[in-house]
Write a protein that holds these residues in place. Structure first.
Motif, PDB file in Angstrom:
ATOM      1  N   ASN A  60     107.395 -15.604 149.457  1.00  0.00           N
ATOM      2  CA  ASN A  60     108.249 -15.726 150.647  1.00  0.00           C
ATOM      3  C   ASN A  60     108.832 -17.137 150.694  1.00  0.00           C
ATOM      4  O   ASN A  60     108.125 -18.087 151.038  1.00  0.00           O
TER       5      ASN A  60
ATOM      6  N   LEU B  29     111.051 -18.467 152.656  1.00  0.00           N
ATOM      7  CA  LEU B  29     111.599 -18.941 153.933  1.00  0.00           C
ATOM      8  C   LEU B  29     111.020 -20.307 154.295  1.00  0.00           C
ATOM      9  O   LEU B  29     109.842 -20.556 154.063  1.00  0.00           O
TER      10      LEU B  29
ATOM     11  N   THR C 217     118.595 -16.273 159.735  1.00  0.00           N
ATOM     12  CA  THR C 217     119.162 -16.692 158.447  1.00  0.00           C
ATOM     13  C   THR C 217     119.382 -15.494 157.532  1.00  0.00           C
ATOM     14  O   THR C 217     118.772 -14.433 157.694  1.00  0.00           O
ATOM     15  N   SER C 218     120.268 -15.693 156.529  1.00  0.00           N
ATOM     16  CA  SER C 218     120.530 -14.605 155.590  1.00  0.00           C
ATOM     17  C   SER C 218     119.329 -14.395 154.676  1.00  0.00           C
ATOM     18  O   SER C 218     119.070 -13.288 154.208  1.00  0.00           O
ATOM     19  N   GLU C 219     118.542 -15.493 154.441  1.00  0.00           N
ATOM     20  CA  GLU C 219     117.364 -15.356 153.591  1.00  0.00           C
ATOM     21  C   GLU C 219     116.360 -14.369 154.204  1.00  0.00           C
ATOM     22  O   GLU C 219     115.737 -13.579 153.492  1.00  0.00           O
TER      23      GLU C 219
ATOM     24  N   GLU D 173     117.648 -10.944 153.595  1.00  0.00           N
ATOM     25  CA  GLU D 173     117.501 -10.561 152.189  1.00  0.00           C
ATOM     26  C   GLU D 173     116.071 -10.153 151.857  1.00  0.00           C
ATOM     27  O   GLU D 173     115.835  -9.127 151.211  1.00  0.00           O
ATOM     28  N   LEU D 174     115.137 -11.004 152.320  1.00  0.00           N
ATOM     29  CA  LEU D 174     113.738 -10.721 152.021  1.00  0.00           C
ATOM     30  C   LEU D 174     113.300  -9.415 152.688  1.00  0.00           C
ATOM     31  O   LEU D 174     112.587  -8.598 152.086  1.00  0.00           O
TER      32      LEU D 174
END
Lengths: 259, 261
Positions: free
Chosen positions: A229, A231, A242-244, A247-248
């Motif tokens: 992870n 983040l 967030t886009s992260e 995505e995750l």
């Protein structure tokens, strides 16, 4: 206050198999490494063996075969491992603070650090109650507490012995979403303070993503994947946007669905 | 925490109970008049009341004797029953071996056991207490054993996690969880205790100086003093209620912490 280094233990499972009477295998040759002082989320479909794995880690269930190691080794009889159940599991005849003090009482005189008087036990329990934000509910009985407060007491009880490993079995599943977020945030604060190793079973993917260092996907008693992870910390609400994060979230749910 | 609705409800239920009692007494009176029943067969409520006043001293003495036997028997049953239940909770083998005999104790008719006990223990107060214990034992053993064994799985895991031994688990988890079952069993037994004591007195009372309600009943029955007999009957019901109420009172005061969930 800086936490000492030896506050946590790593967990390493090698080829864990748990078979029940009738031949059903809850775990099949499962190997998993959980680094010290990290939070590992366990996700997977119902009946995949997550809870069995957690119970094996706790020593509540013995593996049929395989190996389980902790480094440094864990002394379970000294409260170095703690468990948070899905239900708060408070003793209804004890007040909140007495519930938190219970592990200290049960462990009394089992090791030098547990040579405690009742007053000392209550003092430690009071500190923990403060850590979970319940200083003003010390003498309330569980029936006088809300669901979220009960879970806070339950977490305080688990942390009262300063465990090296904290195991959580869907701790927030019974709570509504707002409470779940609040308690997740609180858990991270507590982790930041005590730096234990945590293993948390959850059905909630965004909870797994927000609260962990790694996410292990379990399927049919086996490890399917461990997703790191990336983040950033601290995991504030902003992280969710967030886009992260997205995505995750997608990656975890896609991997879960491939089967 | 008595709210207004609780108070209203309580008042309503008391009112209803008294209304039923009043209607019952009225019907009774009417039936006796209408069928012109002889006093020896069925006296009127007022005649029974007069008999109560007339035999007040004997009835009070009877209530005290029978009450003492009931309380002593119930208390002994609570002690013996709880102890047995604790033993049963500790060993499955012991439970399997002995529990059928506890059930046997319950199924053997007490009227058949009482004469036997008189042979062994004599026409004494002690015999009355022993009969009461036998009658009271089963609900308590059964209830407390169930309570000690039906422990929440998570809670018992919690105790296992901290390596709490048998004794600590018994003391800090099983016994506190079983208090509710103990209260329930004791309430059941409280009603039985008075019945047990009176049945024993039917046998013990003959020809001795013993003076419980059961003794009075057999005596008055022989004399066809139906009004006094009915008065004694009401006294025994009152005694049973008082005993039951006392157990309830203890459970909501001294044992409140363990009973309330």
């Amino acid at each position: 206050m800086n936490a000492p280094l030896q506050n946590a233990s790593s967990i390493s499972c090698r080829d864990l198999t748990v078979s029940f009477r009738g031949g059903f295998e809850a775990l099949h040759k499962l190997s998993l490494d959980i680094p010290s002082a990290e939070i590992m989320a366990l996700v997977g479909p119902s009946g995949c063996g997550k809870t069995t794995l957690l119970r094996v880690l706790a020593g509540l269930e013995l593996p049929t075969s395989g190996e389980l190691k902790n480094e440094p080794p864990i002394q379970a009889d000294q409260g170095q491992i703690a468990f948070v159940f899905q239900q708060a599991t408070l003793l209804p005849w004890r007040t909140a603070i007495d519930n938190v003090a219970l592990p200290l009482e049960l462990l009394r005189n089992s090791a030098p650090e547990y040579h405690l008087t009742r007053k000392e036990c209550l003092e430690i329990a009071k500190d923990k109650m403060q850590d979970v934000g319940l200083s003003d509910a010390l003498d309330r009985y569980p029936r006088e507490l809300s669901g979220g407060m009960k879970m806070r007491v339950s977490i305080a009880r688990a942390l009262v012995t300063k465990p090296k490993v904290l195991l959580l079995d869907e701790p927030f599943a019974a709570l509504d979403e707002i409470l779940r977020d609040q308690l997740g945030e609180m858990l991270l604060q507590l982790w930041d303070k005590q730096r234990f190793t945590a293993v948390m079973v959850t059905h909630n993917i965004s909870e797994a993503v927000l609260l962990s260092h790694r996410i292990a996907l379990i399927q049919q008693g086996q490890k399917k994947a461990v997703i790191p992870n990336p983040l950033p910390w601290p995991r504030t609400d902003a992280v969710r946007a967030t886009s992260e994060f997205g995505e995750l979230y997608r990656k975890v749910s896609l991997t879960l669905r491939e089967s | 925490m008595v709210t207004l609705t609780d108070k209203k409800d309580a008042a309503l239920s008391v009112m209803l109970v008294f209304t039923v009692a009043l209607l019952g007494l009225l019907m009774w009176e009417v039936i006796v008049w209408h069928f012109e029943l002889p006093k020896a067969l069925l006296p009127t409520p007022r005649q029974c009341f007069r008999a109560t006043v007339e035999h007040m001293d004997e009835l009070i003495q009877g209530i005290l004797s029978t009450g003492l036997a009931s309380v002593a028997g119930l208390a002994a049953a609570v002690a013996i029953g709880s102890l047995l239940a604790i033993l049963f909770s500790q060993s499955r083998k012991l439970r399997l071996a002995l529990f059928p005999y506890v059930i046997l104790l319950q199924t053997v008719p007490i009227v058949a056991v009482a004469p036997l006990l008189i042979i062994w223990s004599g026409y004494t107060f002690r015999t009355v207490v022993i009969v009461t214990v036998i009658v009271c034992l089963f609900p308590i053993v059964n209830g407390v054993t169930t309570g000690l064994l039906s422990i929440d799985r998570d809670a018992s895991d919690l105790f296992r996690l901290y390596r709490a031994g048998r004794l600590k688990t018994l003391r800090s988890l099983q016994m506190p969880s079983a208090v509710g079952h103990l209260v329930l069993g004791t309430k059941t037994s409280a009603a039985l205790a008075v019945i047990g004591a009176i049945v024993a007195e039917f046998f013990v009372g003959n020809g001795t100086s013993y003076d419980g309600l059961g003794t009075l009943m057999t005596g008055w029955q022989a004399l066809a003093k139906t009004d006094a007999l009915i008065a004694a009957l009401f006294c025994s019901a009152l005694l049973g209620l008082t005993l039951f109420g006392s157990v309830h009172l203890i459970s909501v005061t001294a044992l409140r912490r363990w009973v309330q969930r």
